[in-house]
Design an enzyme around this catalytic site. Sequence first.
Site, PDB file in Angstrom:
ATOM      1  CD  GLU A  17      24.985  41.214  43.831  1.00 47.49           C
ATOM      2  OE1 GLU A  17      26.062  41.658  43.484  1.00 47.49           O
ATOM      3  OE2 GLU A  17      23.908  41.357  43.239  1.00 47.49           O
ATOM      4  CB  SER A 143      26.877  39.372  41.250  1.00 45.93           C
ATOM      5  OG  SER A 143      27.258  40.218  42.173  1.00 45.93           O
ATOM      6  CE1 TYR A 213      32.644  38.923  43.414  1.00 48.87           C
ATOM      7  CE2 TYR A 213      30.762  37.742  41.769  1.00 48.87           C
ATOM      8  CZ  TYR A 213      31.001  38.731  42.649  1.00 48.87           C
ATOM      9  OH  TYR A 213      30.517  40.269  42.309  1.00 48.87           O
ATOM     10  NE  ARG A 252      32.930  46.267  37.156  1.00 48.41           N
ATOM     11  CZ  ARG A 252      31.851  45.390  37.515  1.00 48.41           C
ATOM     12  NH1 ARG A 252      32.816  45.709  38.691  1.00 48.41           N
ATOM     13  NH2 ARG A 252      31.471  45.153  36.654  1.00 48.41           N
ATOM     14  CG  ASP A 254      30.813  45.486  33.965  1.00 46.94           C
ATOM     15  OD1 ASP A 254      31.775  46.275  34.008  1.00 46.94           O
ATOM     16  OD2 ASP A 254      29.804  44.940  34.241  1.00 46.94           O
ATOM     17  CD  GLU A 267      25.129  45.224  34.297  1.00 51.29           C
ATOM     18  OE1 GLU A 267      25.186  44.934  35.612  1.00 51.29           O
ATOM     19  OE2 GLU A 267      25.078  44.212  33.146  1.00 51.29           O
ATOM     20  CG  ASN A 269      28.504  47.042  39.874  1.00 51.68           C
ATOM     21  OD1 ASN A 269      28.749  47.829  40.868  1.00 51.68           O
ATOM     22  ND2 ASN A 269      29.349  45.828  39.694  1.00 51.68           N
ATOM     23  N   GLY A 273      32.578  44.745  43.129  1.00 49.30           N
ATOM     24  CA  GLY A 273      32.740  43.932  44.794  1.00 49.30           C
ATOM     25  C   GLY A 273      34.367  44.407  44.637  1.00 49.30           C
TER      26      GLY A 273
END
Length: 306
Positions: A17, A143, A213, A252, A254, A267, A269, A273
């Site tokens: 990443e 990612s 992305y 974050r 999810d 999960e 994070n 990003g």
Amino acid sequence: MKKSLNIGVVYGGWSSEREVSIRSGKNVLKALKEKGYNSRGIDITRDNIKTIVCNNNFDTVFLLTHGRGGEDGTIQGLFESLGINYTGSDVTSSALCMDKILTKYFFSGLYLPTPPYKIVSASPPPEEEYFFPSVIKPRREGSSVGVSILSNRHELQEYLHNNIHLSKEFLLEQYIRGREFTCGIIGTGQRATALPVLEIKPKNTFYDYEAKYTEGKTEFIVPAKISDSLTTEIKELSLKAYRAAGCRDFGRVDSIVSADGTIFLLEINTLPGMTNLSDLPMEARAAGMSYQDLVEKILLSSLERI
């Protein structure tokens, strides 16, 4: 006073990443300068990390090293050892949330809803029973690197053969057909607050690296067009997981919601990003917060530890 601090914005690293990390770092550096902070960008690699980190007099570090070595507790441990304050979760929380198998144990131990799963080695026993369709993930990648949807045992064997370089163990998770959401969080402990829930609608089969992305590959709906009660439930579950994991400053969580309205956490994070296409800045904008203000809030949260 705080704007006179010597802030190092650390990005790059050596994971898969790296490119995303550089984009995040340069965006944050620009935002800090626009806010008047004394900040400098640091692109780290395996070759220069010792020299750069040990020979700089940072008052604090804004850490944006995504992936292995950068958000798994490794670099966090280095800064802890040197007594350097940094943004984001500590060693333990970073290591826990980067490890998808440990995260599953964590969710299960707290009775947080999460899809059924199995742990798969590179050479699974032929008699082992699996559920299909399923989602397979390398144990420690971010990612969506190496994530794939599998329909049968043959596809599983083929996947393991082609991806053994990514991990010795993989998480095999029952595929839940539903709507995918993410909930950004800012702050630490009881002062942590949830941002507007964002719905992710990828044009690919799922929200893979390309969908994350590449502009135009995903539709983002924020605030998500869901009921107030579902919004509240997603936020409450996300905050419960974030706080219990000991996450700090920003993160974050999810999740996916099945057709019958059941929420499944996927999960956490700990170092999301911060690119132009990243979820967290979009959620902040929906809350009326500029990118610059978001960056400053994350920084100020970390400075409470100095």
